[in-house]
Design an enzyme around this catalytic site. Structure first.
Site, PDB file in Angstrom:
ATOM      1  N   LYS A 101      15.531  17.802  37.863  1.00 19.85           N
ATOM      2  CA  LYS A 101      15.041  16.479  37.484  1.00 19.85           C
ATOM      3  C   LYS A 101      15.636  15.492  38.480  1.00 19.85           C
ATOM      4  O   LYS A 101      16.854  15.340  38.573  1.00 19.85           O
ATOM      5  CB  LYS A 101      15.447  16.106  36.060  1.00 19.85           C
ATOM      6  N   GLY A 162      17.742   4.492  27.832  1.00 17.17           N
ATOM      7  CA  GLY A 162      18.741   4.241  26.804  1.00 17.17           C
ATOM      8  C   GLY A 162      18.486   3.046  25.915  1.00 17.17           C
ATOM      9  O   GLY A 162      19.278   2.761  25.013  1.00 17.17           O
ATOM     10  N   ALA A 188      12.463   8.338  28.981  1.00 18.99           N
ATOM     11  CA  ALA A 188      13.319   7.153  28.901  1.00 18.99           C
ATOM     12  C   ALA A 188      12.706   6.042  28.060  1.00 18.99           C
ATOM     13  O   ALA A 188      11.536   5.692  28.206  1.00 18.99           O
ATOM     14  CB  ALA A 188      13.660   6.599  30.287  1.00 18.99           C
ATOM     15  N   GLY A 189      13.517   5.516  27.155  1.00 20.52           N
ATOM     16  CA  GLY A 189      13.134   4.354  26.368  1.00 20.52           C
ATOM     17  C   GLY A 189      12.534   4.641  25.012  1.00 20.52           C
ATOM     18  O   GLY A 189      12.360   3.727  24.204  1.00 20.52           O
ATOM     19  N   ASN A 210      16.612  11.582  24.840  1.00 23.55           N
ATOM     20  CA  ASN A 210      18.048  11.842  24.807  1.00 23.55           C
ATOM     21  C   ASN A 210      18.754  10.875  23.855  1.00 23.55           C
ATOM     22  O   ASN A 210      19.154  11.236  22.755  1.00 23.55           O
ATOM     23  CB  ASN A 210      18.634  11.765  26.208  1.00 23.55           C
ATOM     24  N   THR A 211      18.875   9.611  24.259  1.00 22.58           N
ATOM     25  CA  THR A 211      19.679   8.659  23.494  1.00 22.58           C
ATOM     26  C   THR A 211      19.233   8.531  22.049  1.00 22.58           C
ATOM     27  O   THR A 211      20.067   8.479  21.133  1.00 22.58           O
ATOM     28  CB  THR A 211      19.645   7.273  24.170  1.00 22.58           C
TER      29      THR A 211
END
Length: 261
Positions: A101, A162, A188-189, A210-211
């Site tokens: 990645k 994040g 992301a986001g 992830n987050t």
């Protein structure tokens, strides 16, 4: 339903999960299992690649079932193409990883990817036989350039990494999805399972989270929620949703013909 396929490899799930920010490696492993993730990304700087039996020896990688989950190192922390290429080559030499990645974020405040350096690194790595998954802004022109450079997919952000803000780049994502000949992974986001479902419903091939999972009060439950949302959206998309009716014209769900009164 058709399996997701990237660079000739088939994946049983359209949910990919990142491995950062968990309170412990055990909690991370439990969340990955609960989410039935097909692929996980790991920051190379957090992994010990010094041993010959890397996947067994490293405290992080040893918690991941490599027989079921594809492990993909990322170049998190790289600020230039040269740094990213060096990290990818290290991952291949020390751990045998040829999927990467590609993350290039020179601005530590917003962590937005550098389009120029990302394209430069992608061109080099693709020529060297890497399966490159580039993290990018939701830029349709860049996405097409990366595809032409030989990347295995494109990974446009939904919102700054994040932030959990959801699909703030929806219009650009739709253009990328409509014009891409390689899989589109929204990355992301995303903050809620409904965000992931919306991305799949609008045509994205996959999402990476992830987050939103790792920072939840209960990451295991949240991972399961994301898995269910992605699966539900995939089923709904395959079912062929009816097009919306005009806003001012209601349509009865029961026919008017044949009523007794």
């Amino acid at each position: 339903m058709d399996l997701l396929e990237i660079a000739g490899r088939k994946f049983h799930s359209r949910l990919f999960i990142g491995t950062g920010k968990y309170s412990s490696p055990e909690k991370m492993a439990d969340a990955i299992a609960a989410g039935d993730a097909a692929l996980v990304t790991v920051a190379l700087r957090r992994v010990d690649l010094s041993g010959a039996e890397t996947a067994k020896a490293d405290p992080l990688l040893s918690r991941i079932d490599a027989s079921r989950v594809t492990i993909v190192p990322n170049t998190s922390g790289a600020r230039t193409a040269e740094e990213a290429v060096r990290i990818a080559r290290l991952a291949r030499a020390a751990g045998g990883f040829d999927w990467v990645k590609l993350e290039l974020t020179p601005d530590p405040t917003h962590l937005l990817p550098d389009p120029v350096e990302t394209l430069k690194a992608a061109e080099i790595l693709a020529k060297e036989g890497f399966r490159v998954l580039p993290y990018i802004n939701a830029d349709p022109v860049l996405a097409k350039r990366l595809e032409e450079a030989g990347t295995a997919a494109v990974m446009p952000l939904a919102a700054p990494i994040g932030t959990n803000l959801g699909l703030r780049t929806k219009d650009m994502l739709q253009i990328i999805i409509a014009n891409s000949s390689v899989p589109v992974v929204v990355d992301a986001g995303l903050g809620l399972p409904s965000h992931a479902a919306e991305a799949i419903e609008m045509g994205a091939d996959c999402v990476l989270v992830n987050t939103a999972i790792a920072a939840a009060k209960d990451p295991v439950k949240m991972a399961r929620a994301f898995a269910l949302a992605v699966k539900a959206a995939e089923l709904a998309r395959d079912a062929g949703p009816r097009a919306p009716a005009p806003a001012m014209a209601a349509v009865a769900s029961s026919p008017a013909e044949g009523l007794m009164f």
